[in-house]
Design a protein around this motif. Structure first.
Motif, PDB file in Angstrom:
ATOM      1  N   ALA A 142      -8.271  56.864  39.696  1.00 31.54           N
ATOM      2  CA  ALA A 142      -8.614  56.856  38.265  1.00 31.54           C
ATOM      3  C   ALA A 142      -7.415  57.248  37.406  1.00 31.54           C
ATOM      4  CB  ALA A 142      -9.779  57.806  38.014  1.00 31.54           C
ATOM      5  N   VAL A 143      -6.693  58.263  37.865  1.00 29.95           N
ATOM      6  CA  VAL A 143      -5.496  58.688  37.119  1.00 29.95           C
ATOM      7  C   VAL A 143      -4.430  57.602  37.154  1.00 29.95           C
ATOM      8  CG1 VAL A 143      -3.586  60.355  37.098  1.00 29.95           C
ATOM      9  CG2 VAL A 143      -5.934  61.140  37.427  1.00 29.95           C
ATOM     10  N   ILE A 145      -4.940  54.351  37.301  1.00 29.11           N
ATOM     11  CA  ILE A 145      -5.342  53.319  36.333  1.00 29.11           C
ATOM     12  C   ILE A 145      -5.063  53.775  34.911  1.00 29.11           C
ATOM     13  CG2 ILE A 145      -7.324  52.065  35.416  1.00 29.11           C
ATOM     14  CD1 ILE A 145      -8.522  52.125  38.244  1.00 29.11           C
ATOM     15  N   LEU A 146      -5.383  55.037  34.630  1.00 29.22           N
ATOM     16  CA  LEU A 146      -5.151  55.565  33.289  1.00 29.22           C
ATOM     17  C   LEU A 146      -3.662  55.544  32.930  1.00 29.22           C
ATOM     18  CD1 LEU A 146      -6.261  56.942  30.755  1.00 29.22           C
ATOM     19  CD2 LEU A 146      -6.009  59.143  31.936  1.00 29.22           C
ATOM     20  N   LYS A 147      -2.812  55.898  33.903  1.00 22.38           N
ATOM     21  CA  LYS A 147      -1.368  55.855  33.653  1.00 22.38           C
ATOM     22  C   LYS A 147      -0.912  54.430  33.366  1.00 22.38           C
ATOM     23  CE  LYS A 147      -0.173  57.768  37.480  1.00 22.38           C
ATOM     24  NZ  LYS A 147       0.639  58.276  38.592  1.00 22.38           N
ATOM     25  N   ILE A 149      -2.677  51.978  32.101  1.00 20.84           N
ATOM     26  CA  ILE A 149      -3.142  51.564  30.768  1.00 20.84           C
ATOM     27  C   ILE A 149      -2.274  52.171  29.680  1.00 20.84           C
ATOM     28  CG2 ILE A 149      -5.060  51.758  29.143  1.00 20.84           C
ATOM     29  CD1 ILE A 149      -6.956  51.614  31.544  1.00 20.84           C
ATOM     30  N   ILE A 150      -1.944  53.461  29.825  1.00 21.72           N
ATOM     31  CA  ILE A 150      -1.115  54.130  28.812  1.00 21.72           C
ATOM     32  C   ILE A 150       0.271  53.495  28.741  1.00 21.72           C
ATOM     33  CG2 ILE A 150       0.029  56.302  28.225  1.00 21.72           C
ATOM     34  CD1 ILE A 150      -2.389  57.763  29.377  1.00 21.72           C
ATOM     35  N   VAL A 203       4.199  61.079  30.009  1.00 16.77           N
ATOM     36  CA  VAL A 203       3.264  60.605  31.039  1.00 16.77           C
ATOM     37  C   VAL A 203       3.615  61.222  32.390  1.00 16.77           C
ATOM     38  CG1 VAL A 203       2.448  58.582  32.309  1.00 16.77           C
ATOM     39  CG2 VAL A 203       2.774  58.450  29.834  1.00 16.77           C
ATOM     40  N   ASP A 207       1.416  63.550  34.786  1.00 15.71           N
ATOM     41  CA  ASP A 207       1.199  63.174  36.182  1.00 15.71           C
ATOM     42  C   ASP A 207       1.617  64.298  37.118  1.00 15.71           C
ATOM     43  OD1 ASP A 207       0.652  61.044  38.281  1.00 15.71           O
ATOM     44  OD2 ASP A 207       2.746  61.542  38.736  1.00 15.71           O
TER      45      ASP A 207
END
Length: 376
Positions: A142-143, A145-147, A149-150, A203, A207
Motif C-alpha cells: 500500500a505504501v 502504491i502511495l509513493k 501515485i505521489i 517522499v 519512506d
C-alpha cells in the motif's frame, strides 16, 4: 496464543543475528533514488561546461573530417571507432564515477558497510501463491502504491506548471540562436528536476520512517522468545544449579582430603565441625593455625568421622566451633581473638599424644606475639 504476541522490543542479540545471519538492515530505496538523482544533476551542473565543450570539440572534429580524404579499409574504421569510444569515455566517465560514488555512499551509510549474499538466496516460501497474495495487500504494498501515485502526480504537476509558466519564452525560442535555445531548454529541465528532487527527498524521508517502523515491527519478539534467549545467553537456571551443585561437591571432596592432614577438629557436638592445621615445626611469628575444612550438620559428622578414622584429635567446644565456622573461611588463618582458645586446644592435643615437650614454648609464643605484635 497470547504468549506468542510479539510485543517486546528486539534485544541486542536479536538485532545482531538479524544483521549478521539474515542480512536484514534498515534501508530505504527511495533515499538511494532521491540522492542519486540529486547527485546526478548536481554533477551535471558542475561538469556541464566540461561536457559541453568536449562534445562540441568532438562534433567539430567530425565535421572537419568530412571534407578530408577517407581510406576505405579496416584500419580507418577501427581508428574512427576507437576515437568515438575514447571521446565518449572522456565525456561520460567523470559523471558516471560521481554517480556511482554517490550511490555506493548512500547504500553504505544505510547498511553500515554490511555486505552479504544471504538475501539473494532462493526461498521456497516466496513461491507460495498465498504469500504472494498476502504481500499484495500488505502495508508495504500500500505504501509502495502511495509513493508511486505521489511521485507520478509530482512529475505531472511540476512539468505542466513549469511549461505553462514558460510557454511564452518557449514559443519565442524559434527566433533565437540555437545555442541560446539549447541553454534555455537545459535550464528549464534542470529547474524541473531540482523541484522534483526536493519533492522526492520528502517522499524518501517519509519512506525511511515507514521502513524504520516496519523494521522494528518485524524484529519484535514475544515474551517467550525473550526468555528463551536469556536462557541461551545466561544458561538454563536448572543447568546452572546443577553446575553449582557439582562445584560444591568437588570443593567439599577437596576439603575432605585435607581432614586427615589436620591437627585437630573442633566440634559442637553435631551441628558444627572445624578442622585446623598448625605445623609447629615451621611456625613463625606471622603464622597461625589455618582452617582446612569446616561443615555443618551432616557435613560436620563426615568431618568428625574422617578425623577419627585417621587418628586426628577431636575435641568438643561449642562456642569455639561455632565462632570458627561463622568467622573463618577455608584456607584462612584464625583471627587474633581466638588464639588463646586454639592454643589451649593445641596444647591439649599435644599432651594427649605425648608430644608436649618443646611445644608449650611455641604455643605460648603464638599467644603473646599474636596478641602483641609490636612487643620485643
Amino acid at each position: 496464543m497470547p504468549g506468542d504476541d510479539k510485543t517486546e522490543k528486539a534485544t541486542p542479540k536479536k538485532r545482531r543475528d538479524a544483521r549478521e545471519k539474515e542480512g536484514k538492515v534498515l534501508q530505504s530505496k527511495e533515499i538511494v533514488t532521491a540522492v542519486s538523482i540529486l547527485g546526478t544533476f548536481a554533477a551535471l551542473a558542475a561538469l556541464g561546461s566540461y561536457m559541453f565543450i568536449s562534445l562540441t570539440r568532438v562534433v567539430q572534429n567530425g565535421i572537419t573530417a568530412v571534407g578530408q580524404e577517407f581510406v576505405n579499409d579496416i584500419s580507418s574504421y577501427t581508428s574512427i571507432f576507437l576515437g568515438v569510444i575514447k571521446d565518449s569515455v572522456l565525456i561520460v566517465l567523470p559523471l558516471c564515477a560521481i554517480i556511482s560514488f554517490i550511490v555506493i555512499i548512500s547504500v553504505v551509510a544505510q547498511t553500515r558497510g554490511l555486505f552479504t549474499m544471504k538475501p539473494l538466496k532462493p526461498k521456497f516460501s516466496k513461491l507460495n501463491p498465498l504469500n504472494g497474495i498476502k504481500n499484495m495487500f500488505s502495508a508495504q504494498a500500500a505504501v509502495g502504491i502511495l509513493k508511486g501515485i505521489i511521485e507520478l502526480a509530482a512529475v505531472i504537476f511540476v512539468v505542466y506548471g513549469q511549461i505553462e509558466s514558460r510557454m511564452t519564452e518557449i514559443v519565442s525560442l524559434v527566433d533565437t540562436e540555437p545555442i541560446y535555445a539549447v541553454a534555455y531548454i537545459a535550464n528549464t529541465i534542470f529547474t524541473i528536476v531540482m523541484i522534483l528532487c526536493i519533492i522526492f527527498v520528502f517522499v524518501a524521508a517519509g519512506d525511511f520512517l515507514f521502513q524504520w517502523y516496519q523494521f522494528e515491527k518485524n524484529l519484535k519478539m514475544s515474551k517467550q522468545e525473550v526468555k528463551d534467549e536469556y536462557k541461551q545467553m545466561e544458561g538454563d537456571p536448572q543447568i546452572k544449579g546443577k553446575i553449582k551443585q557439582k562445584q560444591r561437591e568437588m570443593a567439599q571432596a577437596r576439603m575432605m582430603e585435607q581432614v586427615p592432614e589436620s591437627d585437630v577438629v573442633v566440634r559442637n557436638p553435631t551441628h558444627f565441625a572445624v578442622a585446623l592445621k598448625y605445623d609447629i615445626q615451621l611456625a613463625t611469628a606471622e603464622s597461625a593455625p589455618v582452617v582446612v575444612a569446616k561443615g555443618m550438620d551432616a557435613l560436620a559428622l563426615r568431618i568428625v568421622k574422617i578425623a577419627e578414622e585417621n587418628d586426628v584429635y577431636v575435641t568438643e567446644n561449642r562456642a569455639l566451633a561455632r565462632e570458627l565456622y561463622e568467622s573463618v573461611d577455608v584456607g584462612q588463618q584464625i583471627p587474633g581473638k581466638l588464639f588463646n582458645a586454639v592454643a589451649t586446644i593445641l596444647t591439649e592435643m599435644y599432651t594427649a599424644k605425648g608430644m608436649l615437650s618443646g611445644v608449650t614454648e611455641q604455643t605460648d609464643r603464638m599467644r603473646t606475639e599474636k596478641q602483641n605484635p609490636g612487643s620485643p
